[in-house]
Design an enzyme around this catalytic site. Structure first.
Site, mmCIF file in Angstrom:
data_model
loop_
_atom_site.group_PDB
_atom_site.id
_atom_site.type_symbol
_atom_site.label_atom_id
_atom_site.label_comp_id
_atom_site.label_asym_id
_atom_site.label_seq_id
_atom_site.Cartn_x
_atom_site.Cartn_y
_atom_site.Cartn_z
ATOM 1 C CE1 TYR A 88 44.815 34.695 -12.459
ATOM 2 C CE2 TYR A 88 44.024 36.723 -13.468
ATOM 3 C CZ TYR A 88 43.784 35.550 -12.774
ATOM 4 O OH TYR A 88 42.492 35.244 -12.404
ATOM 5 C CB SER A 109 40.402 35.812 -15.612
ATOM 6 O OG SER A 109 40.468 37.137 -15.119
#
Length: 252
Positions: free
Chosen positions: A148, A135
């Site tokens: 995350y 990501s």
């Protein structure tokens, strides 16, 4: 087609970004084993080149169950796409160790040990390609994304390490760092804002391309990294974000 006779294993390949990846792999001739907890919807459920295995990636057994399913369904895998993941927003003050550990189990432990579980199959076939979905939050950060961001930065790190270790086996390992990819969940997030129209317009302004991404944008990069055109590319994090991280924000 570029991936004829290739077998790909993809986690979470039946929805969202994963479905976009699966459809691109199938279009290039690959056979695909989808590992996820939810049964597949049509047309993937009835596709002759698709198999499904029920797998809970938070468990330690899942990688080895998936590897056995790949052997049983297609004789083994050439390509691994570690796509499935989870995300929650939580301040570090409120986050518990249990929440942190689940994030790391799904987003980091499962991809590492799935690569381990499939390694004998790839070696038997003379090499392969491991593609981890990271990501842009493994590079930058949004608020309340400690777990995350940590997990995705770890994905980028072990991608490089696996590339170094497995190159001798003819196995390449790369990561893709998507930006904002349109999905039902992202649409719900925009619609939950006080002014959804303004939120949408502001989001578009972050992207030099003038649009957000689509699942098939990530699928196209997966096909490239899985195929013969990228045999000299390994240990890389390929950012696919419409230029979002390249654009410096201005405070006015």
């Amino acid at each position: 087609m570029r991936l004829n006779d290739k077998v790909a294993v993809i986690t979470g390949g039946g929805r969202g970004i994963g479905q976009g990846i699966t459809e691109k792999l199938l279009a290039e001739g690959a056979r695909v084993l989808i590992a996820q907890r939810q049964p597949l919807d049509a047309p993937l459920a009835t596709h002759p080149s698709v198999a499904w295995v029920d797998a809970d990636l938070s468990t330690r057994e899942a990688p080895y169950e998936i590897a056995r399913a790949a052997e049983d369904a297609f004789g083994g895998a050439h390509i691994l796409v570690n796509n499935a993941g989870m995300m929650f927003e939580q301040s570090i003050e409120d986050m518990t160790e249990k929440e942190w550990e689940r994030m790391m189990a799904v987003n980091m432990r499962a991809p590492v040990f799935l690569a381990k579980a499939l390694l004998p199959q790839m070696r038997q076939r003379g090499g392969g390609s491991i593609i981890n979905i990271g990501s842009i939050e493994g590079i930058g950060a949004n608020p309340w994304h400690v777990a995350y961001c940590g997990s995705k930065a770890a994905v980028h790190g072990f991608t490089r390490a696996l590339a170094v270790d497995l190159g001798v086996d003819g196995i390449r390992c790369n990561a893709i760092a998507p930006g904002w990819i349109s999905s039902d969940l992202s649409a719900d997030y925009i619609n939950a804002q006080p002014d959804p129209t303004q939120a949408h317009d502001d989001l578009m302004k972050l992207h030099p391309t003038g649009r957000t991404g689509k699942p098939e944008d990530i699928g196209a990069m997966v096909v490239f990294l899985a195929g013969d055109e990228s045999t000299f590319i390994t240990g890389q994090v390929m950012v696919v974000d419409g230029g979002r991280t390249a654009k410096l924000p201005l405070p006015f």
